[in-house]
Design a protein around this motif. Sequence first.
Motif, PDB file in Angstrom:
ATOM      1  N   ILE A   1       1.314   6.653   6.369  1.00  0.00           N
ATOM      2  CA  ILE A   1       0.784   7.997   6.064  1.00  0.00           C
ATOM      3  C   ILE A   1       0.334   8.140   4.614  1.00  0.00           C
ATOM      4  O   ILE A   1      -0.042   9.220   4.178  1.00  0.00           O
ATOM      5  CB  ILE A   1       1.801   9.103   6.442  1.00  0.00           C
ATOM      6  N   HIS A   2       0.395   7.031   3.855  1.00  0.00           N
ATOM      7  CA  HIS A   2      -0.036   7.102   2.452  1.00  0.00           C
ATOM      8  C   HIS A   2      -0.582   5.732   2.043  1.00  0.00           C
ATOM      9  O   HIS A   2       0.177   4.823   1.738  1.00  0.00           O
ATOM     10  CB  HIS A   2       1.159   7.515   1.586  1.00  0.00           C
ATOM     11  N   ILE A   3      -1.886   5.616   2.043  1.00  0.00           N
ATOM     12  CA  ILE A   3      -2.530   4.324   1.780  1.00  0.00           C
ATOM     13  C   ILE A   3      -3.912   4.529   1.144  1.00  0.00           C
ATOM     14  O   ILE A   3      -4.670   5.380   1.589  1.00  0.00           O
ATOM     15  CB  ILE A   3      -2.643   3.509   3.079  1.00  0.00           C
ATOM     16  N   HIS A   4      -4.172   3.751   0.114  1.00  0.00           N
ATOM     17  CA  HIS A   4      -5.441   3.896  -0.629  1.00  0.00           C
ATOM     18  C   HIS A   4      -6.433   2.775  -0.388  1.00  0.00           C
ATOM     19  O   HIS A   4      -7.633   2.951  -0.594  1.00  0.00           O
ATOM     20  CB  HIS A   4      -5.169   3.953  -2.131  1.00  0.00           C
ATOM     21  N   GLY A   5      -5.932   1.599  -0.042  1.00  0.00           N
ATOM     22  CA  GLY A   5      -6.905   0.514   0.082  1.00  0.00           C
ATOM     23  C   GLY A   5      -6.283  -0.807   0.455  1.00  0.00           C
ATOM     24  O   GLY A   5      -5.113  -0.906   0.811  1.00  0.00           O
TER      25      GLY A   5
ATOM     26  N   LEU B 206      -5.222  14.080   1.021  1.00  0.00           N
ATOM     27  CA  LEU B 206      -5.767  14.253  -0.330  1.00  0.00           C
ATOM     28  C   LEU B 206      -4.608  14.214  -1.313  1.00  0.00           C
ATOM     29  O   LEU B 206      -3.709  15.069  -1.273  1.00  0.00           O
ATOM     30  CB  LEU B 206      -6.523  15.585  -0.428  1.00  0.00           C
ATOM     31  N   GLU B 207      -4.594  13.217  -2.171  1.00  0.00           N
ATOM     32  CA  GLU B 207      -3.543  13.100  -3.190  1.00  0.00           C
ATOM     33  C   GLU B 207      -4.143  13.550  -4.512  1.00  0.00           C
ATOM     34  O   GLU B 207      -4.787  12.796  -5.206  1.00  0.00           O
ATOM     35  CB  GLU B 207      -3.020  11.662  -3.287  1.00  0.00           C
ATOM     36  N   GLY B 208      -3.938  14.802  -4.851  1.00  0.00           N
ATOM     37  CA  GLY B 208      -4.508  15.386  -6.055  1.00  0.00           C
ATOM     38  C   GLY B 208      -5.683  16.280  -5.700  1.00  0.00           C
ATOM     39  O   GLY B 208      -6.026  16.422  -4.541  1.00  0.00           O
TER      40      GLY B 208
ATOM     41  N   THR C  17       6.294  13.480  -1.595  1.00  0.00           N
ATOM     42  CA  THR C  17       5.437  12.295  -1.696  1.00  0.00           C
ATOM     43  C   THR C  17       6.119  11.227  -2.551  1.00  0.00           C
ATOM     44  O   THR C  17       6.672  11.546  -3.603  1.00  0.00           O
ATOM     45  CB  THR C  17       4.086  12.702  -2.332  1.00  0.00           C
ATOM     46  N   HIS C  18       6.024  10.000  -2.139  1.00  0.00           N
ATOM     47  CA  HIS C  18       6.697   8.849  -2.786  1.00  0.00           C
ATOM     48  C   HIS C  18       7.856   9.266  -3.715  1.00  0.00           C
ATOM     49  O   HIS C  18       7.751   9.275  -4.921  1.00  0.00           O
ATOM     50  CB  HIS C  18       5.740   7.879  -3.476  1.00  0.00           C
ATOM     51  N   LEU C  19       8.985   9.557  -3.046  1.00  0.00           N
ATOM     52  CA  LEU C  19      10.190  10.001  -3.746  1.00  0.00           C
ATOM     53  C   LEU C  19      10.499   9.087  -4.927  1.00  0.00           C
ATOM     54  O   LEU C  19      10.417   7.866  -4.801  1.00  0.00           O
ATOM     55  CB  LEU C  19      11.371  10.001  -2.774  1.00  0.00           C
TER      56      LEU C  19
ATOM     57  N   THR D 217       3.082   2.319   2.307  1.00  0.00           N
ATOM     58  CA  THR D 217       2.658   1.226   1.422  1.00  0.00           C
ATOM     59  C   THR D 217       2.150   1.778   0.093  1.00  0.00           C
ATOM     60  O   THR D 217       2.350   1.164  -0.941  1.00  0.00           O
ATOM     61  CB  THR D 217       1.530   0.387   2.051  1.00  0.00           C
ATOM     62  N   ASP D 218       1.439   2.930   0.105  1.00  0.00           N
ATOM     63  CA  ASP D 218       0.712   3.405  -1.080  1.00  0.00           C
ATOM     64  C   ASP D 218      -0.171   2.262  -1.611  1.00  0.00           C
ATOM     65  O   ASP D 218      -0.387   2.126  -2.813  1.00  0.00           O
ATOM     66  CB  ASP D 218       1.672   3.892  -2.176  1.00  0.00           C
ATOM     67  N   ALA D 219      -0.659   1.437  -0.688  1.00  0.00           N
ATOM     68  CA  ALA D 219      -1.362   0.203  -1.064  1.00  0.00           C
ATOM     69  C   ALA D 219      -2.723   0.477  -1.698  1.00  0.00           C
ATOM     70  O   ALA D 219      -3.406   1.427  -1.333  1.00  0.00           O
ATOM     71  CB  ALA D 219      -1.557  -0.662   0.173  1.00  0.00           C
TER      72      ALA D 219
END
Length: 402
Positions: free
Chosen positions: A62-66, A132-134, A218-220, A280-282
């Motif tokens: 649920i949280h991935i950039h690339g 949307l993160e930000g 979000t990402h504790l 991942t926040d990859a």
Amino acid sequence: MNHSFLKIVNGRIITPYRILPHGTVLIKGNIIAEVREGDIEIPDAIQLDAGGKYIAPGFIDIHIHGGGGHDFMDNSVEAFLEIAKTHARFGTTAMFPTTLSCAKEDMLQSLEVYEEASNKNVDGAQFMGIHLEGPYFAMNQRGAQDPRYIRDPDPAEYESIISQSSAIKRWSAAPELKGAIKFGRYLKSKGILPALAHTDAIYEEVLEAFENGYTLATHLYSGMSGVTRRNAFRFAGAVESAFLLDEIDVEIIADGVHLPSPLLKLVYKIKGADKIALITDAIRATGMPPGESIIGNKHSGLKVIIEDGVAKLPDRSAFAGSVATTDRLIRTMITMADVPLAEAVRMLTHTPASIMKIADKKGSLVAGKDADLVIFDENICVDKTIVGGKVIYNRNDSPQST
Ligand SMILES: [Zn+2]
């Protein structure tokens, strides 16, 4: 031949309730028809032998950039599709493409590209909506978010963005900013999940935010206040608030670097598998060799360094995203947090599905849900990834296989 049935036999099936040691999953079209121990008699079904490996629900990030050299902020259909394909190789079957703080025009463009890419995404992890993160963040807690774009919530801006796409499913913001409570209420009214992120909030502010829709952290620990002192007095920060308020869901970057073993254990001990989503926040560099990379747009993003299995700001003062894949998150939780396999899988399947309100279709291997599955071995090395009943990754066909 009855080609509408796919039967996966001889697997150790991870259901929400137990592990079936010699199970069969029967898939009709793109839906799971039956899951049970032993064989299921269906004449002429296409049969796939899992070879005694694990069969789990597909991983939901649920949280991935690339990944694979691309970032969603590149704003190209190609980038979206390549990221979806790259992460599918590691077991991800569904993802929420995540943006970074940027100008309004770039956010609008992301939403447009998202729609086009979703329609063309046939052999990657499925896109389930945009996160949307930000850019409404506390400057102090920006981490790798580009300070040029960080600002307070602006109703004219966010109302116009939301009016242009139904793809936005989650929006991360700092709840202590001026206008952030009103923003949270507005998001909820539009069916979008507000998440508290990059924040300096103290308990009293988190509580108010929680009461107004911010039910996910979000990402504790990353980009988030802990206990602070103002003069002599101590205040609980966002981290302690997320622990104290049982109903808050948290996500953690379980790459094994962002959070060390004792903190992974602490989060698991306090929140448990039903309130934790592994993410991942990859970033772009995921699946690429170490060295320099860029987070965000390839032309205007910030330079970062990949070393020690993580992305760092060039001055090494902070992490700048991860290069994790979902299989690594499971391994991390087992080896560094002593979490049983089925619980680790739950934090990457059923729990994120529940948080994002897609658990009616995804996140568990039960009849009637989407046929999104991953087959992996004892080392969580992914053998096959199946999305909507279709094998989109097969290790044996892959040039990367060894
Ligand atoms: Zn992120």
